[in-house]
Design an enzyme around this catalytic site. Structure first.
Site, PDB file in Angstrom:
ATOM      1  N   HIS A 162     -10.813  -0.140   0.741  1.00 40.31           N
ATOM      2  CA  HIS A 162     -10.851   1.621   1.904  1.00 40.31           C
ATOM      3  C   HIS A 162     -12.267   1.479   2.790  1.00 40.31           C
ATOM      4  CE1 HIS A 162      -9.303   6.482   3.103  1.00 40.31           C
ATOM      5  NE2 HIS A 162     -10.644   5.999   3.353  1.00 40.31           N
ATOM      6  N   ASP A 205      -8.560   2.607  -3.431  1.00 45.03           N
ATOM      7  CA  ASP A 205      -8.414   3.626  -2.109  1.00 45.03           C
ATOM      8  C   ASP A 205      -8.779   4.797  -2.377  1.00 45.03           C
ATOM      9  OD1 ASP A 205      -7.200   3.258   0.209  1.00 45.03           O
ATOM     10  OD2 ASP A 205      -5.128   3.840  -0.548  1.00 45.03           O
ATOM     11  N   ARG A 260       2.443   8.734  -6.524  1.00 44.90           N
ATOM     12  CA  ARG A 260       2.023  10.143  -7.226  1.00 44.90           C
ATOM     13  C   ARG A 260       2.086  10.099  -8.044  1.00 44.90           C
ATOM     14  NH1 ARG A 260      -1.536  10.431  -2.913  1.00 44.90           N
ATOM     15  NH2 ARG A 260      -0.620  11.120  -0.761  1.00 44.90           N
ATOM     16  N   GLY A 280      -3.038  11.984   5.021  1.00 42.16           N
ATOM     17  CA  GLY A 280      -1.369  11.466   4.255  1.00 42.16           C
ATOM     18  C   GLY A 280       0.049  11.566   4.899  1.00 42.16           C
ATOM     19  N   HIS A 333       1.296   5.082  -2.209  1.00 46.33           N
ATOM     20  CA  HIS A 333       1.239   5.749  -3.266  1.00 46.33           C
ATOM     21  C   HIS A 333       2.241   6.753  -3.968  1.00 46.33           C
ATOM     22  CE1 HIS A 333      -3.077   6.124  -1.748  1.00 46.33           C
ATOM     23  NE2 HIS A 333      -2.620   5.647  -0.721  1.00 46.33           N
ATOM     24  N   HIS A 340       0.948  -0.938  -0.001  1.00 45.88           N
ATOM     25  CA  HIS A 340      -0.715  -0.531   0.053  1.00 45.88           C
ATOM     26  C   HIS A 340       0.802   0.882   0.049  1.00 45.88           C
ATOM     27  CE1 HIS A 340      -3.993   1.779   1.179  1.00 45.88           C
ATOM     28  NE2 HIS A 340      -3.381   2.956   0.665  1.00 45.88           N
ATOM     29  N   HIS A 398       3.296  14.310   0.351  1.00 46.31           N
ATOM     30  CA  HIS A 398       2.317  15.695   0.635  1.00 46.31           C
ATOM     31  C   HIS A 398       3.558  16.781  -0.069  1.00 46.31           C
ATOM     32  CE1 HIS A 398      -1.743  14.378  -0.372  1.00 46.31           C
ATOM     33  NE2 HIS A 398      -1.950  13.488   1.082  1.00 46.31           N
ATOM     34  N   ASP A 427       0.556   2.587   3.861  1.00 40.79           N
ATOM     35  CA  ASP A 427       0.334   3.717   3.060  1.00 40.79           C
ATOM     36  C   ASP A 427       0.942   5.070   3.034  1.00 40.79           C
ATOM     37  OD1 ASP A 427      -2.281   5.061   1.731  1.00 40.79           O
ATOM     38  OD2 ASP A 427      -2.979   5.340   4.227  1.00 40.79           O
TER      39      ASP A 427
HETATM   40  O1  DOR Z   1      -4.099   9.569   4.647  1.00 41.76           O
HETATM   41  C1  DOR Z   1      -4.407   9.090   3.220  1.00 41.76           C
HETATM   42  N1  DOR Z   1      -3.924   9.283   2.353  1.00 41.76           N
HETATM   43  N2  DOR Z   1      -5.407   8.280   3.238  1.00 41.76           N
HETATM   44  C2  DOR Z   1      -5.878   7.964   1.723  1.00 41.76           C
HETATM   45  O2  DOR Z   1      -6.859   7.436   1.747  1.00 41.76           O
HETATM   46  C3  DOR Z   1      -5.434   8.581   0.955  1.00 41.76           C
HETATM   47  C4  DOR Z   1      -3.826   9.348   0.902  1.00 41.76           C
HETATM   48  C5  DOR Z   1      -3.473   9.775   0.120  1.00 41.76           C
HETATM   49  O3  DOR Z   1      -3.474   9.861  -1.103  1.00 41.76           O
HETATM   50  O4  DOR Z   1      -2.739  10.676   0.234  1.00 41.76           O
HETATM   51 ZN    ZN Z   2      -6.874   4.050   1.764  1.00 39.96          ZN
END
Ligand code: DOR
Ligand code: ZN
Length: 430
Positions: free
Chosen positions: A181, A154, A67, A329, A65, A63, A314, A310
């Site tokens: 999710h 998600d 980007r 996130g 991201h 899991h 950002h 996860d």
């Molecule tokens: O904290 C999170 N960030 N939860 C999510 O479901 C999405 C993720 C994100 O893409 O930043």
């Molecule tokens: Zn999620």
């Protein structure tokens, strides 16, 4: 690519039931031999001395991201996988909430193209519905053929009963898990943290536990009603005792339900946001202490089979806003092993081999990633070598990720990575 001989280390390979001193030979991107110290001879191999170090299967994070496409100011596949390598991960599964949403075989293939410059293996997880709008299913067979290893929306849940039933049924046909999710967004509009006394004190709207557990229960009911196949439901980033209990019950009833927990949900509780720290804002939110403890219990008793980060990068300007406006996130790839060892192994006495299983063989099994998460002869040459005793201080500025949004700045972690090897190539350390 030269053969690599890793000598004198302590091999921990839970899937192969190995927990002792072994030498390991990697050749042609595969594990070529595992044997007692001194037994493997290879004159041309590059030697890595691993005395005093643990040699384990490269970690598997199902899991993350990354980007890309579309938000490379937060992270790219190259920077995200460099962070993965620095954290000991050799396989990462990339969520589809990119821009555009990864709901097509084209984007799924694009993410795996050599031009992306990935340091470790990326397996895309494709959107379960078109645009992750929760309405029309994507084409699971074509997505799987393009390399997707699961489907999910998600970031957004699949709310409709009928769409969830269709998703589980269609995914079972091509043997893909559906990852949910679990957040009933009808209960969480405008919420930015966990519901409870602290939310009241901070003047923030809180997400009730039931928004998670209720949807997990709904998913389990839908799953139990499908009789002509055996779909696999995987619950992402579980954060509440109530949802965990629902997973336990479902399993006792013979349903195919798996789940993951993030390091932050077993390391932190909601108090971490008490000063409106946006670097501790994520979704699901940090919960009450009793829920955090329940996550630890679930890990220890085996109800939770994976740790997944996860990793959700950002940019600074996005996190430097009022709490309610800041995005959800935190980054997680470089702190996961150190937190897991410090909290689960050192504090809660979980054997190191179980910590490693939670971060490698078990997630690989959940997403059916063949040849990964183990160092048995013939498996992929994905290895992490680390010092399990060494404590170190995490500094976000030294992170390989493009983003620095972490609540673990300055934390003392345990277990320092010396090297990461991905498919026989050295990708970190040395
Ligand atoms: O904290 C999170 N960030 N939860 C999510 O479901 C999405 C993720 C994100 O893409 O930043
Ligand atoms: Zn999620």
């Amino acid at each position: 690519m030269n053969p690599i001989l890793i000598r004198g280390g302590h091999l921990v390979d839970p899937a192969a039931h190995v927990d002792g001193r072994r030498d390991l030979l990697l050749a042609d991107g595969k594990v070529a031999a595992v044997d007692m110290p001194g037994k493997i001879k290879h004159s041309a191999a590059e030697i890595i001395e691993a005395k005093g170090l643990v040699v384990a299967p490269g970690l598997v994070d199902i899991h993350v991201h990354l980007r890309e496409p579309g938000q490379s100011y937060k992270e790219t596949i190259a920077t995200g996988t460099a962070a993965a390598a620095a954290g000991g991960f050799t396989t990462v599964c990339a969520m589809p909430n990119t821009v555009p949403v990864n709901d097509s075989p084209e984007t799924t293939r694009w993410m795996q193209a050599p031009e992306r410059g990935a340091a470790v293996r990326v397996f895309p997880i494709a959107a379960a519905t078109r645009g992750s709008m929760g309405e029309n299913l994507t084409e699971y067979g074509a997505l799987k053929a393009a390399g997707a290893v699961a489907v999910t929306d998600d970031g957004k849940p699949i709310l409709g009963d009928s769409v969830m039933r269709q998703a589980l049924t269609a995914a079972a046909r091509v043997n893909l898990p559906v990852i949910q999710h679990a957040e009933d967004t009808r209960l969480t509009g405008g919420c930015s943290m966990n519901a409870g006394a602290l939310a009241f004190r901070l003047g923030l709207r809180g997400m009730p536990v039931q928004a998670e557990s209720g949807l997990v229960e709904r998913d389990i009911r839908v799953l139990s009603e499908i009789k002509d196949s055996r779909p696999h439901l995987h619950v992402a980033h579980l954060s509440t005792k109530a949802a965990l209990d629902a997973v336990r019950r479902a399993r006792r009833n013979g349903l195919r339900v798996t789940c993951e927990v993030t390091p932050h949900h077993f390391a932190l509780n909601e108090e971490a946001i008490a000063n409106y720290n946006t670097n501790a804002k994520m979704n699901p939110p940090l919960r009450a202490e009793a829920d955090r403890e329940a996550m630890i219990e679930g890990i220890i008793d085996g109800s939770i089979e994976c740790i997944a980060t996860d990793h959700a990068p950002h940019a600074l300007h996005e996190k430097e806003q009022e709490f309610e406006r800041a995005p959800n996130g935190i980054t997680g790839l470089e702190t996961a092993l150190g937190l897991s060892i410090a909290i689960l192994h050192v504090r809660h006495k979980l054997p190191l081999s179980r910590v490693i299983a939670l971060l490698s063989s078990q997630p690989a099994a959940v997403l059916n990633l063949k040849g990964r998460g183990t160092l048995a002869v013939g498996s992929v040459a994905d290895v992490v070598i680390f010092d399990p005793q060494k404590q170190w201080t995490f500094r976000a500025l030294q992170s390989k990720s493009r983003s620095k949004n972490t609540p673990f700045e300055g934390w003392t972690l345990q277990g320092k990575i010396a090297r990461t090897i991905s498919e026989g190539r050295m990708v970190y350390g040395g």
